[in-house]
Design a protein around this motif. Structure first.
Motif, PDB file in Angstrom:
ATOM      1  N   VAL A  53       0.871  -1.170   0.000  1.00 55.74           N
ATOM      2  CA  VAL A  53       0.000   0.000   0.000  1.00 55.74           C
ATOM      3  C   VAL A  53       0.905   1.217   0.000  1.00 55.74           C
ATOM      4  N   ASP A  54       0.789   1.999  -1.035  1.00 49.82           N
ATOM      5  CA  ASP A  54       1.672   3.159  -1.229  1.00 49.82           C
ATOM      6  C   ASP A  54       3.144   2.765  -1.075  1.00 49.82           C
ATOM      7  N   LYS A  55       3.494   1.650  -1.712  1.00 52.72           N
ATOM      8  CA  LYS A  55       4.860   1.132  -1.830  1.00 52.72           C
ATOM      9  C   LYS A  55       5.446   0.584  -0.537  1.00 52.72           C
ATOM     10  N   ALA A  56       4.601   0.332   0.471  1.00 54.34           N
ATOM     11  CA  ALA A  56       5.045  -0.285   1.716  1.00 54.34           C
ATOM     12  C   ALA A  56       4.294  -1.598   1.898  1.00 54.34           C
ATOM     13  N   LEU A  57       5.029  -2.682   2.123  1.00 51.47           N
ATOM     14  CA  LEU A  57       4.379  -3.975   2.309  1.00 51.47           C
ATOM     15  C   LEU A  57       3.528  -3.949   3.569  1.00 51.47           C
ATOM     16  N   VAL A  58       2.338  -4.524   3.459  1.00 51.49           N
ATOM     17  CA  VAL A  58       1.429  -4.592   4.608  1.00 51.49           C
ATOM     18  C   VAL A  58       0.961  -6.038   4.792  1.00 51.49           C
ATOM     19  N   ARG A  59       0.644  -6.348   6.010  1.00 56.83           N
ATOM     20  CA  ARG A  59       0.038  -7.638   6.339  1.00 56.83           C
ATOM     21  C   ARG A  59      -1.256  -7.305   7.089  1.00 56.83           C
ATOM     22  N   GLY A  60      -2.312  -7.981   6.726  1.00 57.16           N
ATOM     23  CA  GLY A  60      -3.576  -7.714   7.399  1.00 57.16           C
ATOM     24  C   GLY A  60      -4.321  -6.563   6.764  1.00 57.16           C
ATOM     25  N   GLU A  61      -5.001  -5.797   7.586  1.00 54.97           N
ATOM     26  CA  GLU A  61      -5.904  -4.745   7.120  1.00 54.97           C
ATOM     27  C   GLU A  61      -5.172  -3.412   6.958  1.00 54.97           C
ATOM     28  N   ALA A  62      -5.706  -2.571   6.082  1.00 55.47           N
ATOM     29  CA  ALA A  62      -5.179  -1.215   5.882  1.00 55.47           C
ATOM     30  C   ALA A  62      -6.320  -0.322   5.429  1.00 55.47           C
ATOM     31  N   VAL A  63      -6.310   0.910   5.893  1.00 51.94           N
ATOM     32  CA  VAL A  63      -7.269   1.916   5.447  1.00 51.94           C
ATOM     33  C   VAL A  63      -6.735   2.521   4.165  1.00 51.94           C
ATOM     34  N   LEU A  64      -7.627   2.726   3.204  1.00 49.50           N
ATOM     35  CA  LEU A  64      -7.217   3.284   1.914  1.00 49.50           C
ATOM     36  C   LEU A  64      -7.774   4.690   1.765  1.00 49.50           C
ATOM     37  N   ALA A  65      -6.904   5.636   1.470  1.00 46.63           N
ATOM     38  CA  ALA A  65      -7.310   7.013   1.204  1.00 46.63           C
ATOM     39  C   ALA A  65      -7.702   7.135  -0.267  1.00 46.63           C
ATOM     40  N   ALA A  66      -8.147   8.305  -0.655  1.00 42.99           N
ATOM     41  CA  ALA A  66      -8.657   8.524  -2.016  1.00 42.99           C
ATOM     42  C   ALA A  66      -7.653   8.180  -3.116  1.00 42.99           C
ATOM     43  N   ALA A  67      -6.394   8.520  -2.923  1.00 40.59           N
ATOM     44  CA  ALA A  67      -5.405   8.317  -3.992  1.00 40.59           C
ATOM     45  C   ALA A  67      -4.399   7.227  -3.635  1.00 40.59           C
ATOM     46  N   THR A  68      -4.823   6.238  -2.887  1.00 46.68           N
ATOM     47  CA  THR A  68      -3.926   5.168  -2.459  1.00 46.68           C
ATOM     48  C   THR A  68      -3.589   4.241  -3.616  1.00 46.68           C
ATOM     49  N   GLU A  69      -2.348   3.790  -3.652  1.00 48.87           N
ATOM     50  CA  GLU A  69      -1.922   2.792  -4.630  1.00 48.87           C
ATOM     51  C   GLU A  69      -1.779   1.451  -3.902  1.00 48.87           C
ATOM     52  N   VAL A  70      -2.450   0.433  -4.429  1.00 54.05           N
ATOM     53  CA  VAL A  70      -2.384  -0.913  -3.860  1.00 54.05           C
ATOM     54  C   VAL A  70      -1.824  -1.843  -4.925  1.00 54.05           C
ATOM     55  N   ALA A  71      -0.721  -2.497  -4.619  1.00 57.34           N
ATOM     56  CA  ALA A  71      -0.081  -3.412  -5.570  1.00 57.34           C
ATOM     57  C   ALA A  71      -0.109  -4.834  -5.000  1.00 57.34           C
ATOM     58  N   PHE A  72      -0.536  -5.769  -5.825  1.00 59.41           N
ATOM     59  CA  PHE A  72      -0.510  -7.189  -5.467  1.00 59.41           C
ATOM     60  C   PHE A  72       0.680  -7.805  -6.188  1.00 59.41           C
ATOM     61  N   LEU A  73       1.587  -8.395  -5.408  1.00 62.12           N
ATOM     62  CA  LEU A  73       2.848  -8.905  -5.924  1.00 62.12           C
ATOM     63  C   LEU A  73       2.868 -10.420  -5.812  1.00 62.12           C
ATOM     64  N   PRO A  74       3.046 -11.115  -6.928  1.00 60.57           N
ATOM     65  CA  PRO A  74       3.100 -12.581  -6.883  1.00 60.57           C
ATOM     66  C   PRO A  74       4.394 -13.041  -6.227  1.00 60.57           C
ATOM     67  N   PRO A  75       4.445 -14.304  -5.819  1.00 61.00           N
ATOM     68  CA  PRO A  75       5.685 -14.827  -5.239  1.00 61.00           C
ATOM     69  C   PRO A  75       6.841 -14.690  -6.222  1.00 61.00           C
ATOM     70  N   MET A  76       7.997 -14.408  -5.694  1.00 63.06           N
ATOM     71  CA  MET A  76       9.189 -14.276  -6.514  1.00 63.06           C
ATOM     72  C   MET A  76      10.008 -15.552  -6.413  1.00 63.06           C
ATOM     73  N   SER A  77      10.711 -15.861  -7.468  1.00 65.43           N
ATOM     74  CA  SER A  77      11.625 -16.994  -7.427  1.00 65.43           C
ATOM     75  C   SER A  77      12.901 -16.603  -8.146  1.00 65.43           C
ATOM     76  N   GLY A  78      13.905 -17.354  -7.950  1.00 63.08           N
ATOM     77  CA  GLY A  78      15.183 -17.058  -8.603  1.00 63.08           C
ATOM     78  C   GLY A  78      16.321 -17.228  -7.635  1.00 63.08           C
ATOM     79  N   GLY A  79      17.484 -16.914  -8.099  1.00 65.04           N
ATOM     80  CA  GLY A  79      18.636 -17.156  -7.235  1.00 65.04           C
ATOM     81  C   GLY A  79      19.584 -16.098  -7.249  1.00 65.04           C
TER      82      GLY A  79
END
Length: 79
Positions: A53-79
């Motif tokens: 939420v606004d480029k900060a990882l969150v766990r659980g609930e978060a309040v969203l303001a009018a211009a909030t950016e929410v990004a869903f990131l899939p699991p990463m893999s690699g080495g």
């Protein structure tokens, strides 16, 4: 309105990468997505999917303001 971003396989599954969603909380946003696409909602709850939420990882609930950016990131893999 929150700006929702999907990356990787989540965007591929949804058929979109960015969308505006009216929601006052992360729970409401998830409910709105589930109402439109149950399979996507299930994928967003999958193991390893992270939420920023606004480029900060969150766990659980978060309040969203009018211009909030929410990004869903899939699991990463690699080495």
């Amino acid at each position: 309105m929150a700006r929702v971003l999907l990356f990787g396989r989540l965007a591929d599954q949804a058929g979109w990468r960015e969308r505006e969603v009216e929601a006052g909380s992360l729970a409401a946003l998830r409910a709105s997505i589930a109402n439109d696409d149950a399979a996507l909602a299930e994928a967003l709850e999958g193991p390893g999917v992270q939420v920023a939420v606004d480029k900060a990882l969150v766990r659980g609930e978060a309040v969203l303001a009018a211009a909030t950016e929410v990004a869903f990131l899939p699991p990463m893999s690699g080495g």
